[in-house]
Design an enzyme around this catalytic site. Sequence first.
Site, short mmCIF file in Angstrom:
data_model
loop_
_atom_site.label_atom_id
_atom_site.label_comp_id
_atom_site.label_asym_id
_atom_site.label_seq_id
_atom_site.Cartn_x
_atom_site.Cartn_y
_atom_site.Cartn_z
N ASN A 9 37.06 45.55 30.45
CA ASN A 9 38.48 45.71 30.78
C ASN A 9 38.96 44.40 31.38
O ASN A 9 38.64 44.08 32.51
CB ASN A 9 38.64 46.87 31.77
CG ASN A 9 40.07 47.05 32.24
OD1 ASN A 9 40.98 46.40 31.72
ND2 ASN A 9 40.26 47.91 33.20
N LYS A 11 41.89 43.61 32.20
CA LYS A 11 43.03 43.81 33.12
C LYS A 11 44.12 42.76 32.81
O LYS A 11 44.27 42.38 31.65
CB LYS A 11 42.55 43.78 34.58
CG LYS A 11 41.38 44.74 34.80
CD LYS A 11 41.05 44.99 36.24
CE LYS A 11 39.88 45.97 36.33
NZ LYS A 11 39.55 46.35 37.69
N HIS A 97 43.10 54.67 34.34
CA HIS A 97 42.42 53.74 35.24
C HIS A 97 43.02 53.88 36.64
O HIS A 97 44.22 54.12 36.79
CB HIS A 97 42.58 52.30 34.73
CG HIS A 97 41.70 51.35 35.45
ND1 HIS A 97 42.02 50.85 36.70
CD2 HIS A 97 40.48 50.85 35.14
CE1 HIS A 97 41.03 50.07 37.11
NE2 HIS A 97 40.09 50.05 36.20
N GLU A 99 43.88 51.82 38.75
CA GLU A 99 45.02 50.92 39.03
C GLU A 99 46.31 51.50 38.46
O GLU A 99 47.38 51.33 39.04
CB GLU A 99 44.71 49.52 38.49
CG GLU A 99 43.65 48.82 39.35
CD GLU A 99 42.72 47.88 38.61
OE1 GLU A 99 43.06 47.44 37.50
OE2 GLU A 99 41.64 47.59 39.16
N GLU A 169 34.69 55.73 37.64
CA GLU A 169 34.88 54.50 38.40
C GLU A 169 35.25 54.85 39.85
O GLU A 169 36.41 55.16 40.13
CB GLU A 169 36.01 53.66 37.79
CG GLU A 169 35.73 53.22 36.37
CD GLU A 169 36.50 51.94 36.02
OE1 GLU A 169 35.86 51.02 35.50
OE2 GLU A 169 37.69 51.84 36.30
N GLY A 175 36.12 45.98 41.95
CA GLY A 175 36.52 44.65 42.39
C GLY A 175 36.11 44.33 43.81
O GLY A 175 36.54 43.33 44.39
N SER A 214 32.21 47.11 39.95
CA SER A 214 31.29 46.03 40.33
C SER A 214 29.96 46.09 39.57
O SER A 214 28.91 45.79 40.13
CB SER A 214 31.07 46.00 41.84
OG SER A 214 32.29 45.75 42.51
P1 13P Z 1 35.09 45.45 38.41
O1 13P Z 1 33.93 45.43 37.44
O2 13P Z 1 35.78 44.11 38.52
O3 13P Z 1 34.73 46.05 39.71
O4 13P Z 1 36.21 46.41 37.75
C1 13P Z 1 35.82 47.64 37.27
C2 13P Z 1 36.95 48.22 36.52
O5 13P Z 1 37.96 48.57 37.11
C3 13P Z 1 36.83 48.35 35.07
O6 13P Z 1 37.84 49.14 34.54
#
Ligand code: 13P
Length: 251
Positions: A9, A11, A97, A99, A169, A175, A214
């Site tokens: 992803n 983003k 997601h 976010e 997740e 992150g 992560s």
């Molecule tokens: P990270 O791997 O940067 O923690 O992000 C995970 C994520 O949100 C994948 O959709």
Amino acid sequence: MRKKIVAGNWKMNTTYQEGIDLALEINKLVIEKANKDVIVVVSPPFTHISEVNKVVDNDRVFVAGQNCATETSGAYTGEISAEMLWSAGADFVILGHSERRSYYGETNELLKIKVKKALEFNLTPIYCVGEVLAEREANNHFDVIKEQTEKVLFDLSKDDFEKVVIAYEPVWAIGTGKTASPEQAQEIHKFIRDLLVSKFGEAAKNTSILYGGSCKPSNAKELFANADVDGGLIGGAALNANDFLAIINAF
Ligand code: 13P
């Protein structure tokens, strides 16, 4: 058979040219070195999807959108429909997601519509669930994940359900550099699978449930070694082709 999937992803990262270059680099490494049993997915920003799809080997690297609209088409300024994604070459779409849930107010009710819309236009939804830190600390995480799963997926027909991929997740791991332990991941993945089996029966034994948060080359192996962890949804580490390859090869 349950499929192994590693999805990147991206983003809101990479300019157009950076994105195409990254896709080319990933494609080259995947063709030369990746475990062929793993389905590799990249999810660039919308603006890059069509060209990324053209520059990768379509048998080895699949493309995903990061969101899609609830509607099919019409006067919805700024929205991207499932059909548009499909027509630009996407095979998958990430939905729900954290976010999107937290910054853009996406609810389970809305996501139920999006999942159905994606399926209507032949996209495989990668449907994300996960608790925030306060929910885990209050020991509410099972209830939150149960609700996110039931409210969005339990209305699907068995045929449609079989096409869905799930990503767990934990929001506190996204992150942050703080990964769920392999035991924590397995516990929730099994919880999700048992829930799905209770509704959809044996079909749920073939559902791919990915871990995200992560996940990196240094921890992917121990996460993927768990019985109910079928791959990863990768954020930061998916922006580095070598790290992404190492995660793909961590099974
Ligand atoms: P990270 O791997 O940067 O923690 O992000 C995970 C994520 O949100 C994948 O959709």
